[in-house]
Design an enzyme around this catalytic site. Structure first.
Site, PDB file in Angstrom:
ATOM      1  N   GLN A 142       1.001  -1.342   0.118  1.00 12.51           N
ATOM      2  CA  GLN A 142      -0.076   0.037   0.052  1.00 12.51           C
ATOM      3  C   GLN A 142       0.834   1.045   0.098  1.00 12.51           C
ATOM      4  O   GLN A 142       0.206   2.296  -0.344  1.00 12.51           O
ATOM      5  CB  GLN A 142      -0.768  -0.116   1.506  1.00 12.51           C
ATOM      6  CG  GLN A 142      -1.798  -1.324   1.365  1.00 12.51           C
ATOM      7  CD  GLN A 142      -2.325  -0.962   2.964  1.00 12.51           C
ATOM      8  OE1 GLN A 142      -1.951  -1.640   3.844  1.00 12.51           O
ATOM      9  NE2 GLN A 142      -3.467  -0.179   2.893  1.00 12.51           N
TER      10      GLN A 142
ATOM     11  N   ILE B 109       3.778   4.049  -0.610  1.00 14.72           N
ATOM     12  CA  ILE B 109       4.177   4.856  -2.199  1.00 14.72           C
ATOM     13  C   ILE B 109       5.558   5.573  -1.960  1.00 14.72           C
ATOM     14  O   ILE B 109       5.697   6.427  -2.799  1.00 14.72           O
ATOM     15  CB  ILE B 109       3.205   6.110  -2.345  1.00 14.72           C
ATOM     16  CG1 ILE B 109       3.094   6.909  -1.018  1.00 14.72           C
ATOM     17  CG2 ILE B 109       1.588   5.671  -2.378  1.00 14.72           C
ATOM     18  CD1 ILE B 109       2.232   8.302  -1.393  1.00 14.72           C
ATOM     19  N   ASP B 110       6.272   5.249  -1.035  1.00 11.31           N
ATOM     20  CA  ASP B 110       7.711   5.653  -0.955  1.00 11.31           C
ATOM     21  C   ASP B 110       8.613   4.938  -1.473  1.00 11.31           C
ATOM     22  O   ASP B 110       9.808   5.456  -1.788  1.00 11.31           O
ATOM     23  CB  ASP B 110       7.926   5.443   0.745  1.00 11.31           C
ATOM     24  CG  ASP B 110       7.740   3.963   1.297  1.00 11.31           C
ATOM     25  OD1 ASP B 110       7.974   2.895   0.473  1.00 11.31           O
ATOM     26  OD2 ASP B 110       7.125   3.869   2.210  1.00 11.31           O
TER      27      ASP B 110
ATOM     28  N   HIS C  32      -1.109   1.694  -4.544  1.00 10.67           N
ATOM     29  CA  HIS C  32      -1.375   2.938  -4.561  1.00 10.67           C
ATOM     30  C   HIS C  32      -0.426   3.861  -5.195  1.00 10.67           C
ATOM     31  O   HIS C  32      -0.394   5.044  -5.063  1.00 10.67           O
ATOM     32  CB  HIS C  32      -1.404   3.335  -2.985  1.00 10.67           C
ATOM     33  CG  HIS C  32      -2.455   2.936  -2.129  1.00 10.67           C
ATOM     34  ND1 HIS C  32      -2.780   2.898  -0.928  1.00 10.67           N
ATOM     35  CD2 HIS C  32      -3.692   2.258  -2.709  1.00 10.67           C
ATOM     36  CE1 HIS C  32      -3.860   2.439  -0.565  1.00 10.67           C
ATOM     37  NE2 HIS C  32      -4.388   1.845  -1.624  1.00 10.67           N
TER      38      HIS C  32
ATOM     39  N   CYS D  48       1.050  17.186 -21.092  1.00 11.90           N
ATOM     40  CA  CYS D  48       1.507  16.461 -22.209  1.00 11.90           C
ATOM     41  C   CYS D  48       2.014  15.039 -21.942  1.00 11.90           C
ATOM     42  O   CYS D  48       2.550  14.379 -22.685  1.00 11.90           O
ATOM     43  CB  CYS D  48       2.529  17.377 -22.638  1.00 11.90           C
ATOM     44  SG  CYS D  48       4.271  17.361 -21.698  1.00 11.90           S
TER      45      CYS D  48
ATOM     46  N   CYS E 187       5.767  21.494 -15.681  1.00  9.65           N
ATOM     47  CA  CYS E 187       6.290  21.008 -16.756  1.00  9.65           C
ATOM     48  C   CYS E 187       7.276  22.099 -17.601  1.00  9.65           C
ATOM     49  O   CYS E 187       6.920  23.082 -17.683  1.00  9.65           O
ATOM     50  CB  CYS E 187       5.333  20.337 -17.778  1.00  9.65           C
ATOM     51  SG  CYS E 187       6.082  19.673 -19.254  1.00  9.65           S
TER      52      CYS E 187
ATOM     53  N   CYS F  68       5.345  22.146 -21.515  1.00 11.70           N
ATOM     54  CA  CYS F  68       4.323  22.712 -21.723  1.00 11.70           C
ATOM     55  C   CYS F  68       3.504  23.713 -20.625  1.00 11.70           C
ATOM     56  O   CYS F  68       2.589  24.205 -20.553  1.00 11.70           O
ATOM     57  CB  CYS F  68       3.250  21.817 -22.032  1.00 11.70           C
ATOM     58  SG  CYS F  68       2.562  20.734 -20.617  1.00 11.70           S
TER      59      CYS F  68
ATOM     60  N   GLY G  34       2.515  -4.855   8.825  1.00 14.21           N
ATOM     61  CA  GLY G  34       2.227  -3.336   9.105  1.00 14.21           C
ATOM     62  C   GLY G  34       0.881  -2.904   8.521  1.00 14.21           C
ATOM     63  O   GLY G  34       1.012  -1.627   7.960  1.00 14.21           O
TER      64      GLY G  34
ATOM     65  N   PRO H  79       2.300  -4.528  15.465  1.00  9.24           N
ATOM     66  CA  PRO H  79       2.341  -4.363  16.908  1.00  9.24           C
ATOM     67  C   PRO H  79       1.106  -4.249  17.615  1.00  9.24           C
ATOM     68  O   PRO H  79       0.914  -4.951  18.653  1.00  9.24           O
ATOM     69  CB  PRO H  79       3.024  -2.867  17.137  1.00  9.24           C
ATOM     70  CG  PRO H  79       3.933  -2.849  15.972  1.00  9.24           C
ATOM     71  CD  PRO H  79       3.130  -3.248  14.713  1.00  9.24           C
TER      72      PRO H  79
HETATM   73 ZN    ZN Z   1       3.875  19.164 -20.120  1.00  8.85          ZN
END
Ligand code: ZN
Length: 255
Positions: free
Chosen positions: A106, A108-109, A126, A137, A156, A159, A197, A224
């Site tokens: 899960q 995202i690191d 995730h 773009c 960006c 663009c 965890g 835990p």
């Molecule tokens: Zn762009």
């Protein structure tokens, strides 16, 4: 070593098909705040008076990218300052030595990839915080750290569109490719499911655990506290992942 540890070690040693599921608890051992609570920073509401679920949502990224990015950047800064721990490394070793061992996270690191988990057997359900890509773009941009040091939202070069991470924000759908991959592996079945965890609030976590038990497989939780998930598994080891996982791997592969 207690009986629960011994049983988990025996089951993992014999198993060919293994699914490890990880949640915020494993990265909390790296000093990383958890996604939703972000270390209790928010207590449910942001300093902008919004629930964190609204601030970190797909609609907010479109409506007010600077506000959404304010909170994305906090998570981003915490992640770039932290590193994988012994728990991530132990899972990577388990996967390297067991070709039928899959990892569903899960988190995202990106720590599992950094710790050496094989990308073809890693499902980041995730998404991840980088590389950023342009909502205009589609071009990608690797330099999260650089963007975090400049005014938000990041733009960006090509663009001028707003950049975003390939992460699943609140009110966004889980990635189809990841779900399909999980379903395909689930169809083949697992001998052991090991949750680490995490809590039971998501169907994609509960389903492999319940199905594996129905099919006579073995399930365990390392956490835990454990919550409701602790009552659904065969064994619950109430301890930190970064302590328990290296011990497990050392006993399974003593050489
Ligand atoms: Zn762009």
């Amino acid at each position: 070593m207690n009986d629960s540890m011994g049983r988990v070690i025996d089951q993992l040693r014999e198993a060919e098909r293994v699914l490890v599921i990880t949640g915020a608890g494993i990265s909390a051992d790296s000093g990383l705040p958890t996604y939703r609570g972000v270390g209790g920073l928010y207590n449910g509401h942001t300093e902008d008076g919004l629930p964190i679920e609204a601030a970190l949502s797909g609609p907010m990224l479109q409506l007010n990218p600077a506000l959404c990015w304010k909170y994305l950047a906090e998570i981003g800064r915490a992640c770039v300052a932290a590193a994988p721990n012994a728990g991530h490394k132990a899972i990577a070793e388990l996967q390297q030595r067991k070709p039928g061992c899959w990892l569903l996270t899960q988190n995202i690191d990106g720590f599992h990839l950094a710790a050496g988990s094989p990308p073809q057997r890693l499902i980041e359900i995730h998404g991840t915080l980088w590389p950023l890509f342009c909502t205009g773009c589609g071009r990608s941009s690797d330099d999260l750290t650089g963007h975090l040091s400049r005014p938000l939202p990041p733009r960006c070069d090509h663009c001028g569109g707003v950049l975003r991470p390939p992460v699943v924000l609140f009110d966004e759908l889980l990635p189809e490719a990841g779900l399909n991959s999980l379903r395909a592996q689930q169809t083949q079945g697992f001998d052991v499911v090991l949750a680490v965890g995490t809590s039971a609030s998501f169907a994609y976590i509960l389903e492999p655990i319940l199905r594996t038990r129905q099919n006579g497989g073995f399930t365990a939780l390392i956490d835990p506290s454990g919550g409701e998930l602790a009552r659904m598994v065969d064994e619950h080891i109430a301890a930190a992942a970064s302590d328990v996982l290296p011990q497990l791997v050392r006993h399974i592969f003593p050489d």
